[in-house]
Scaffold this active site. Structure first.
Site, PDB file in Angstrom:
ATOM      1  N   TRP A 229       4.227  15.917  72.081  1.00 30.15           N
ATOM      2  CA  TRP A 229       4.337  14.489  71.790  1.00 30.15           C
ATOM      3  C   TRP A 229       5.502  14.213  70.851  1.00 30.15           C
ATOM      4  O   TRP A 229       6.201  13.227  71.001  1.00 30.15           O
ATOM      5  CB  TRP A 229       3.013  13.965  71.208  1.00 30.15           C
ATOM      6  CG  TRP A 229       1.973  13.680  72.241  1.00 30.15           C
ATOM      7  CD1 TRP A 229       1.849  14.285  73.456  1.00 30.15           C
ATOM      8  CD2 TRP A 229       0.917  12.720  72.168  1.00 30.15           C
ATOM      9  NE1 TRP A 229       0.781  13.773  74.147  1.00 30.15           N
ATOM     10  CE2 TRP A 229       0.185  12.810  73.373  1.00 30.15           C
ATOM     11  CE3 TRP A 229       0.509  11.822  71.195  1.00 30.15           C
ATOM     12  CZ2 TRP A 229      -0.929  12.004  73.634  1.00 30.15           C
ATOM     13  CZ3 TRP A 229      -0.604  11.018  71.449  1.00 30.15           C
ATOM     14  CH2 TRP A 229      -1.317  11.111  72.657  1.00 30.15           C
TER      15      TRP A 229
ATOM     16  N   ASP B  84      -0.523  19.190  61.337  1.00 31.82           N
ATOM     17  CA  ASP B  84      -1.503  19.984  62.071  1.00 31.82           C
ATOM     18  C   ASP B  84      -2.105  21.030  61.138  1.00 31.82           C
ATOM     19  O   ASP B  84      -1.479  21.422  60.149  1.00 31.82           O
ATOM     20  CB  ASP B  84      -0.845  20.682  63.270  1.00 31.82           C
ATOM     21  CG  ASP B  84      -1.862  21.082  64.334  1.00 31.82           C
ATOM     22  OD1 ASP B  84      -1.970  20.368  65.343  1.00 31.82           O
ATOM     23  OD2 ASP B  84      -2.564  22.094  64.148  1.00 31.82           O
TER      24      ASP B  84
ATOM     25  N   ASP C  29      -4.376  19.240  56.648  1.00 26.01           N
ATOM     26  CA  ASP C  29      -5.623  18.705  57.176  1.00 26.01           C
ATOM     27  C   ASP C  29      -5.626  17.207  56.867  1.00 26.01           C
ATOM     28  O   ASP C  29      -5.721  16.806  55.706  1.00 26.01           O
ATOM     29  CB  ASP C  29      -6.822  19.386  56.507  1.00 26.01           C
ATOM     30  CG  ASP C  29      -8.162  18.897  57.051  1.00 26.01           C
ATOM     31  OD1 ASP C  29      -8.185  17.918  57.826  1.00 26.01           O
ATOM     32  OD2 ASP C  29      -9.200  19.503  56.687  1.00 26.01           O
TER      33      ASP C  29
ATOM     34  N   LYS D  33      -6.533   9.938  71.975  1.00 30.55           N
ATOM     35  CA  LYS D  33      -7.321  10.404  73.119  1.00 30.55           C
ATOM     36  C   LYS D  33      -8.810  10.278  72.816  1.00 30.55           C
ATOM     37  O   LYS D  33      -9.260  10.611  71.721  1.00 30.55           O
ATOM     38  CB  LYS D  33      -6.992  11.872  73.426  1.00 30.55           C
ATOM     39  CG  LYS D  33      -7.844  12.460  74.556  1.00 30.55           C
ATOM     40  CD  LYS D  33      -7.263  13.744  75.084  1.00 30.55           C
ATOM     41  CE  LYS D  33      -7.276  14.869  74.080  1.00 30.55           C
ATOM     42  NZ  LYS D  33      -6.681  16.097  74.623  1.00 30.55           N
TER      43      LYS D  33
END
Length: 238
Positions: free
Chosen positions: A87, A113, A129, A193
């Protein structure tokens, strides 16, 4: 030398029909054989390799942005759970993060990430995080202000139990939404998503309170046998 991703949707160009058969092998589960055969015959997997993207998911954000136009030159974008980086690869040229489009504003891509991600030219990647207490403050500090877009293709590790997996990914998506509320600029966009399965009603209700428009989309590159879809919430009310 690996091909440099352009961020452009080249759907339909130079594709060919393939039917690669994978023979069963001793010690390999039937489900694994089916997965391998599907991968080898998936046109989006082939396109990702040919065009230099790190995974077929790159085409999902490409198709969503082609429709809703949120990755514009000058945009400040946060990609949550950015690994492996597809992405970000799409976003870099679209927001002009490298300044290659003369006369256009230069955007910023910030990927975060839990795991380490290989560097991507034009993107700033941090191991973080996003659910830590001060994660939003760190992100705004790295950005030098608020974000215009928060996007997430995150999915919880599969348990093999459909209902459990649905609840896990919806919890992750809700956490991403609350993070977006903390870092988005007024008028900003949230893309994430989700999995269809009955527990997404509360998220939809929440997003409709916070954004002027909320759309639910299944892009062409999303597999037809998958229950995934994407929510695109635009016009953050602040």
């Amino acid at each position: 030398m690996a091909k440099k991703p352009t961020g452009k949707n080249t759907s339909g160009r130079g594709q060919r029909d393939l039917t690669i058969k994978v023979k069963s092998a001793r010690g390999r589960k039937l489900s694994s054989t089916r997965w391998l055969q599907r991968q080898l015959n998936d046109p989006y997997v082939l396109r990702a390799k040919a065009e230099g993207y790190r995974g077929r998911a790159a085409f999902k954000i490409m198709e969503l942005d082609d429709k809703y136009r949120f990755l514009v030159p000058g945009a400040r974008v946060v990609d949550l759970g950015c690994a492996p980086g597809g992405w970000c690869q799409v976003a870099v040229p679209r927001v002009n993060a490298l300044g290659e489009k003369a006369g256009k504003k230069v955007g910023t891509i910030l990927g975060v990430d839990l795991q380490e991600v290989e560097p991507i030219a034009g993107a700033e990647i941090h191991q973080l995080d996003f659910m830590e207490d001060d994660a939003d403050l760190k992100v705004k500090d790295w950005l030098g202000g608020q974000a215009d877009v928060v996007m997430s293709d995150m999915a919880a590790a599969s348990s093999g139990h459909k209902q459990t997996d649905h609840l896990r990914i919806m919890a992750l998506c809700e956490a991403a939404a609350y993070f977006a509320f903390d870092v988005l600029e007024e008028g900003g966009t949230f893309v994430a998503k989700v999995l269809a399965g009955g527990a997404e009603g509360e998220l939809q209700k929440l997003l409709k309170q916070k954004f002027t428009k909320v759309a639910n989309v299944k892009p062409p590159s999303s597999r037809s046998d998958s229950s995934e879809k994407f929510v695109v919430a635009t016009g953050f009310r602040g």
